[in-house]
Write a protein that holds these residues in place. Structure first.
Motif, short mmCIF file in Angstrom:
data_model
loop_
_atom_site.label_atom_id
_atom_site.label_comp_id
_atom_site.label_asym_id
_atom_site.label_seq_id
_atom_site.Cartn_x
_atom_site.Cartn_y
_atom_site.Cartn_z
N ASN A 123 -10.44 -6.99 6.13
CA ASN A 123 -10.74 -6.99 7.58
C ASN A 123 -9.55 -6.45 8.38
O ASN A 123 -9.32 -6.84 9.52
CB ASN A 123 -11.11 -8.39 8.07
CG ASN A 123 -12.54 -8.76 7.73
OD1 ASN A 123 -13.37 -7.88 7.51
ND2 ASN A 123 -12.83 -10.04 7.65
N LEU A 124 -8.79 -5.55 7.74
CA LEU A 124 -7.63 -4.89 8.37
C LEU A 124 -6.56 -5.88 8.81
O LEU A 124 -5.87 -5.67 9.80
CB LEU A 124 -8.07 -4.00 9.54
CG LEU A 124 -9.07 -2.89 9.19
CD1 LEU A 124 -9.33 -2.01 10.41
CD2 LEU A 124 -8.57 -2.04 8.03
N ASN A 125 -6.44 -6.96 8.06
CA ASN A 125 -5.35 -7.90 8.28
C ASN A 125 -4.27 -7.62 7.24
O ASN A 125 -4.45 -7.93 6.06
CB ASN A 125 -5.85 -9.34 8.13
CG ASN A 125 -4.73 -10.36 8.28
OD1 ASN A 125 -3.59 -10.01 8.60
ND2 ASN A 125 -5.03 -11.61 8.05
N PRO A 126 -3.13 -7.04 7.63
CA PRO A 126 -2.10 -6.67 6.66
C PRO A 126 -1.43 -7.86 5.99
O PRO A 126 -0.73 -7.71 4.99
CB PRO A 126 -1.10 -5.88 7.50
CG PRO A 126 -1.25 -6.42 8.87
CD PRO A 126 -2.73 -6.73 9.02
N ARG A 127 -1.63 -9.07 6.52
CA ARG A 127 -1.04 -10.27 5.92
C ARG A 127 -2.06 -11.07 5.12
O ARG A 127 -1.80 -12.22 4.74
CB ARG A 127 -0.45 -11.16 7.02
CG ARG A 127 0.59 -10.47 7.90
CD ARG A 127 1.91 -10.31 7.19
NE ARG A 127 2.54 -11.59 6.93
CZ ARG A 127 3.71 -11.72 6.30
NH1 ARG A 127 4.36 -10.66 5.90
NH2 ARG A 127 4.22 -12.91 6.10
N ALA A 128 -3.20 -10.48 4.85
CA ALA A 128 -4.27 -11.19 4.13
C ALA A 128 -3.85 -11.53 2.71
O ALA A 128 -3.21 -10.74 2.02
CB ALA A 128 -5.53 -10.34 4.10
N VAL A 129 -4.22 -12.73 2.27
CA VAL A 129 -3.97 -13.18 0.89
C VAL A 129 -5.26 -13.84 0.39
O VAL A 129 -5.81 -14.72 1.04
CB VAL A 129 -2.81 -14.19 0.81
CG1 VAL A 129 -2.57 -14.60 -0.64
CG2 VAL A 129 -1.54 -13.63 1.42
N SER A 130 -5.75 -13.40 -0.77
CA SER A 130 -6.97 -13.98 -1.32
C SER A 130 -6.65 -15.22 -2.15
O SER A 130 -5.50 -15.48 -2.49
CB SER A 130 -7.69 -12.95 -2.20
OG SER A 130 -7.02 -12.82 -3.45
N HIS A 131 -7.70 -15.97 -2.49
CA HIS A 131 -7.51 -17.17 -3.32
C HIS A 131 -6.98 -16.81 -4.70
O HIS A 131 -6.37 -17.63 -5.37
CB HIS A 131 -8.84 -17.92 -3.44
CG HIS A 131 -9.89 -17.17 -4.21
ND1 HIS A 131 -10.68 -16.21 -3.62
CD2 HIS A 131 -10.26 -17.22 -5.51
CE1 HIS A 131 -11.51 -15.71 -4.53
NE2 HIS A 131 -11.27 -16.30 -5.68
N ALA A 132 -7.22 -15.55 -5.12
CA ALA A 132 -6.76 -15.12 -6.45
C ALA A 132 -5.34 -14.57 -6.41
O ALA A 132 -4.78 -14.25 -7.46
CB ALA A 132 -7.70 -14.07 -7.01
N GLY A 133 -4.77 -14.42 -5.21
CA GLY A 133 -3.40 -13.93 -5.10
C GLY A 133 -3.27 -12.47 -4.72
O GLY A 133 -2.16 -11.94 -4.69
N ALA A 134 -4.40 -11.79 -4.42
CA ALA A 134 -4.33 -10.41 -3.94
C ALA A 134 -3.79 -10.39 -2.52
O ALA A 134 -4.09 -11.28 -1.73
CB ALA A 134 -5.71 -9.76 -4.00
N LYS A 135 -3.01 -9.35 -2.20
CA LYS A 135 -2.31 -9.36 -0.92
C LYS A 135 -2.44 -8.03 -0.18
O LYS A 135 -2.59 -6.98 -0.78
CB LYS A 135 -0.82 -9.67 -1.12
CG LYS A 135 -0.54 -11.02 -1.73
CD LYS A 135 0.94 -11.38 -1.66
CE LYS A 135 1.80 -10.50 -2.52
NZ LYS A 135 3.23 -10.94 -2.51
N GLY A 136 -2.36 -8.13 1.15
CA GLY A 136 -2.24 -6.95 1.98
C GLY A 136 -3.55 -6.31 2.39
O GLY A 136 -4.64 -6.82 2.10
N LEU A 137 -3.45 -5.19 3.08
CA LEU A 137 -4.61 -4.47 3.58
C LEU A 137 -5.57 -4.06 2.46
O LEU A 137 -6.79 -4.08 2.63
CB LEU A 137 -4.17 -3.20 4.33
CG LEU A 137 -3.53 -3.40 5.70
CD1 LEU A 137 -2.78 -2.15 6.13
CD2 LEU A 137 -4.60 -3.75 6.73
N TRP A 138 -4.99 -3.69 1.30
CA TRP A 138 -5.80 -3.18 0.20
C TRP A 138 -5.95 -4.21 -0.92
O TRP A 138 -6.50 -3.90 -1.96
CB TRP A 138 -5.19 -1.90 -0.34
CG TRP A 138 -5.24 -0.79 0.67
CD1 TRP A 138 -4.27 -0.48 1.59
CD2 TRP A 138 -6.31 0.13 0.89
NE1 TRP A 138 -4.67 0.59 2.35
CE2 TRP A 138 -5.91 0.98 1.96
CE3 TRP A 138 -7.55 0.33 0.29
CZ2 TRP A 138 -6.73 2.01 2.43
CZ3 TRP A 138 -8.36 1.35 0.76
CH2 TRP A 138 -7.95 2.18 1.81
N GLN A 139 -5.47 -5.42 -0.71
CA GLN A 139 -5.66 -6.56 -1.61
C GLN A 139 -5.30 -6.24 -3.06
O GLN A 139 -6.12 -6.41 -3.98
CB GLN A 139 -7.10 -7.06 -1.52
CG GLN A 139 -7.42 -7.76 -0.19
CD GLN A 139 -6.69 -9.09 -0.05
OE1 GLN A 139 -7.11 -10.09 -0.60
NE2 GLN A 139 -5.58 -9.09 0.68
#
Length: 244
Positions: A123-139
């Protein structure tokens, strides 16, 4: 001059504290998430005729090397995302990020429409972190990111860097397409990994995405239809009276 120097030194002393900077980032992340209400329905126009939808999908499909397939699945995903009010906020953010994405995709000879994957991912959040540990705009997951030059230490985290992660994503997508020669399969592999898609192709003796889709993980089954829906909305949001 002495007063100016004292002011500068005081600013350095205050903002040079890593804890203060982290607090600012955390506050911004929380505000970003709170402003996106995933359950809030929209008032956008969604009573478009099936013929109009089909014509619009045909237009998108003819103007890209991607497969923008119109079928019951992709239609339902468009209907789903038209009901989310937060989409207009993401369209607004895209004016900031899409020029960077398009530049990187062009650099590696890739379709510019792949920029919509970042919307699906974060969702174009550069600080996004998934429950699996993927990070950033492109996870990017840590292992995959490392393969493409992303790293983090006590000083820097390139997974959160828009330029570095966009460059890595473009190179990764190019590698995926070079292997599968099909964008829907390449996009699916971006979500669940090359090995999973490779094994499905070998097991079911086909490279037809829609035939392989039922055997993919549930999250991956939703991935391409979501990408297609985002592609549609970003091209026709004005016709649904959305305001960025």
């Amino acid at each position: 001059m002495r007063l100016i120097m004292l002011f500068i030194l005081s600013c350095v002393a205050y903002y040079g504290n890593g804890q203060v900077q982290d607090t600012i980032f955390i506050k911004n992340d929380q505000q970003f998430i709170q402003n996106i209400n995933l359950t809030e329905a929209s008032n956008y126009i969604d009573n478009v005729s099936l013929n109009t939808f089909e014509e619009r999908f045909s237009y998108l499909n003819q103007n890209t090397s991607l497969s923008i397939d119109y079928n019951e699945v992709s239609y339902l995903y468009v209907q789903k995302y038209l009901k989310y009010k937060w989409i207009s906020k993401i369209i607004g953010l895209s004016a900031y990020y899409f020029p960077l994405f398009e530049s990187k995709l062009k650099q590696y000879g890739l379709p510019k429409e792949l920029k919509y994957l970042a919307v699906v991912e974060s969702n174009l959040n550069p600080r996004a972190v998934s429950h699996a540990g993927a990070k950033g705009l492109w996870q990017f997951m840590p292992a995959t990111g490392k393969e493409y030059g992303l790293y983090s230490d006590s000083y820097i985290d390139l997974f959160y860097d828009p330029v570095a992660s966009s460059d890595a994503a473009a190179r990764y997508l190019k590698e995926l397409y070079n292997e599968f020669k099909d964008w829907n399969l390449a996009i699916s592999a971006y979500n669940c990994g090359q090995g999973k898609i490779r094994s499905l192709i070998q097991k079911h003796k086909t490279k037809n995405y829609w035939k392989l889709r039922p055997y993919m993980p549930k999250e991956t089954q939703a991935y391409v239809p979501t990408f297609i829906a985002i592609n549609y909305i970003f091209n026709f949001y004005k016709d649904h009276q959305m305001n960025p």
